[in-house]
Design a protein around this motif. Structure first.
Motif, PDB file in Angstrom:
ATOM      1  N   ARG A  72       0.837  -1.188   0.000  1.00  0.00           N
ATOM      2  CA  ARG A  72       0.000   0.000   0.000  1.00  0.00           C
ATOM      3  C   ARG A  72       0.877   1.246   0.000  1.00  0.00           C
ATOM      4  N   ALA A  73       0.289   2.314  -0.533  1.00  0.00           N
ATOM      5  CA  ALA A  73       0.913   3.620  -0.428  1.00  0.00           C
ATOM      6  C   ALA A  73       0.679   4.113   0.990  1.00  0.00           C
ATOM      7  N   THR A  74       1.714   4.668   1.609  1.00  0.00           N
ATOM      8  CA  THR A  74       1.599   5.175   2.979  1.00  0.00           C
ATOM      9  C   THR A  74       1.739   6.689   3.039  1.00  0.00           C
ATOM     10  N   GLY A  75       2.079   7.308   1.929  1.00  0.00           N
ATOM     11  CA  GLY A  75       2.228   8.751   1.834  1.00  0.00           C
ATOM     12  C   GLY A  75       2.349   9.135   0.374  1.00  0.00           C
ATOM     13  N   PRO A  76       2.573  10.395   0.074  1.00  0.00           N
ATOM     14  CA  PRO A  76       2.631  10.832  -1.320  1.00  0.00           C
ATOM     15  C   PRO A  76       3.755  10.186  -2.127  1.00  0.00           C
ATOM     16  N   ASP A  77       4.837   9.754  -1.456  1.00  0.00           N
ATOM     17  CA  ASP A  77       5.943   9.095  -2.163  1.00  0.00           C
ATOM     18  C   ASP A  77       6.516   7.919  -1.380  1.00  0.00           C
ATOM     19  N   THR A  78       5.733   7.356  -0.453  1.00  0.00           N
ATOM     20  CA  THR A  78       6.204   6.225   0.350  1.00  0.00           C
ATOM     21  C   THR A  78       5.256   5.036   0.228  1.00  0.00           C
TER      22      THR A  78
END
Length: 121
Positions: A59-65
């Motif tokens: 999963r994406a956890t932030g805008p670029d993480t």
């Protein structure tokens, strides 16, 4: 639709990546990772080199993480599973890059850092 995870989707969805650096892992320059992104969910497959077949979910956890769980069967028949946390970036040539910190959960011990670069379409 622009969401908090649009950058990750634009940079990873239906794109293929190869190892740029992975000193302590099984994947190498002949291992190809193919990602799919829908909203914040990430899935993918990988194979080549020492990897007979691998699958990942994350999963994406932030805008670029991002964070991933992965599992594979090696060409020697070993069954392995692990975790990673990574950052999605862009190199000087405009290619998407992935940088991870990772570790094994089952079948092996240890971990390390690795980086990947987008393959030309």
């Amino acid at each position: 639709m622009n969401t908090a995870f649009s950058h990750i989707s634009e940079r990873m969805n239906n794109r293929r990546f190869a190892v740029a650096q992975n000193a302590h892992g099984l994947s190498d320059v002949s291992t190809v990772f193919h990602y799919h992104v829908e909203d914040h969910a990430i899935t993918g497959t990988y194979q080549g080199g020492h990897i007979h077949q691998g699958h990942l979910v994350g999963r994406a956890t932030g805008p670029d993480t991002i964070e991933l769980l992965y599992q594979c069967i090696t060409t020697e028949g070993e069954l392995l599973a692990g975790w990673s946390r990574g950052t999605v970036g862009v190199d000087h040539a405009g290619r998407t890059t992935l940088a991870f910190v990772w570790g094994w959960l089952s079948g092996a011990t240890g971990g390390g850092e690795s980086s990947y670069v987008e393959l030309d379409p």
